[in-house]
Design an enzyme around this catalytic site. Structure first.
Site, mmCIF file in Angstrom:
data_model
loop_
_atom_site.group_PDB
_atom_site.id
_atom_site.type_symbol
_atom_site.label_atom_id
_atom_site.label_comp_id
_atom_site.label_asym_id
_atom_site.label_seq_id
_atom_site.Cartn_x
_atom_site.Cartn_y
_atom_site.Cartn_z
ATOM 1 N N CYS A 75 50.203 73.724 50.475
ATOM 2 C CA CYS A 75 50.887 74.299 51.473
ATOM 3 C C CYS A 75 50.665 75.738 51.548
ATOM 4 O O CYS A 75 51.167 76.296 50.683
ATOM 5 C CB CYS A 75 52.440 73.957 51.078
ATOM 6 N N CYS A 220 54.458 75.870 59.296
ATOM 7 C CA CYS A 220 53.514 75.172 58.350
ATOM 8 C C CYS A 220 52.350 75.915 58.141
ATOM 9 O O CYS A 220 51.532 75.942 59.158
ATOM 10 C CB CYS A 220 53.495 73.593 58.631
#
Length: 283
Positions: A75, A220
């Site tokens: 991530c 993201c």
């Protein structure tokens, strides 16, 4: 009896995380604990939990727990949050530091300002077009998928940034909430997938991400990288140059080399608060 534990809250462009430092015990949290911490009504509330664990390969190992209790390999926004936590609690100001992730050991360059680390430049490693968690045989060629029964097929690009992505160039951004759930669980992706809905602008990209295990998020990092890779592969934007990628939470900067060997991500990070919670015991 539940155990008290100190938690730290951070966000990168509104993509928010609870950080738990487990380096002393080396014990990760359970899916049930992750779901509780991410619950915005009964827990703390977050898009994910970052468990910081000991590592022999870097300053620490980061494990990313999603809202649904599943684990993400990587991530980008979460890694910036982990870097800020590690540096701000180390008493040092390193120029570079390595963090072990599910996508390998990644080198991070903190950017300093008032309040410590204010941004991070990350060497995200290579983008892969062939990987075990992508549809077999795609090799960067357009991937055709039907998101829901009766819907026309969509053409996208499958990209591995340590975690899987399906990038849909020129797909209306407002379709993310309606089509994202079906595409996340497309049978061609064995571990499910993140899905990017992308508008190509003259000077960059505008992206909405349906994130695997989480749903719509403000930002993201790996999704921004995958979107930039797809745009460069399609020759819609040039490689070897920093490009803007705008997400609902704000802008990231991404650089994609022509050989896809080391994608770079640059973006802000912020501390929100710290506190003590009565974390449900692992069962």
């Amino acid at each position: 009896m539940d155990a008290s534990e100190r938690i730290f809250k951070y966000h990168g462009l509104g993509n928010d995380f609870v950080v738990l430092d487990r380096r002393r015990t080396g014990v990760d949290i359970t899916p049930e604990q992750s779901r509780w911490l991410c619950d915005r009504r009964r827990g703390i509330g977050a898009d994910g939990v970052l468990a910081i664990l000991p590592s022999t390969r870097g300053m620490a190992r980061m494990v990313v727990h999603n809202v649904d209790g599943s684990i993400a390999e990587m991530c980008g926004n979460g890694l910036r949050c982990a870097v800020k936590y590690l540096v701000d609690h180390s008493g040092e100001h390193p120029a570079l530091l390595d963090v072990e992730t599910g996508a390998g050991v990644l080198t991070c360059e903190p950017g300093y300002g008032d309040g410590g680390v204010v941004g991070v430049d990350i060497s995200m490693g290579p983008a892969r077009l062939v990987a075990a968690n992508l549809p077999s045989g795609t090799t960067g060629q357009p991937f055709v998928a039907s998101p829901v029964p009766g819907h026309p097929e969509l053409m996208g690009t499958a990209v591995n940034m340590g975690n899987p992505h399906l990038v849909l160039l020129d797909q209306p951004l407002e379709d993310a909430e309606r089509l994202g759930p079906g595409l996340e669980r497309h049978p061609a992706f064995p571990d499910r997938t993140n899905v990017e809905f992308v508008r190509v602008d003259e000077d960059g990209l505008t992206v909405v991400v349906w994130e695997r295990g989480c749903g719509l998020t403000q930002a993201c990092g790996t999704g921004a990288c995958a979107s930039a890779v797809a745009a460069v592969l399609a020759k819609r934007l040039p490689g070897n140059a920093w490009m803007r990628v705008t997400l609902p939470g704000g802008d990231l900067r991404i650089r994609v080399p022509d050989d896809l060997s080391d994608i770079r991500l640059r973006g802000p990070v912020a501390f929100v608060f710290e506190g003590v919670v009565a974390l449900p015991r692992a069962r």
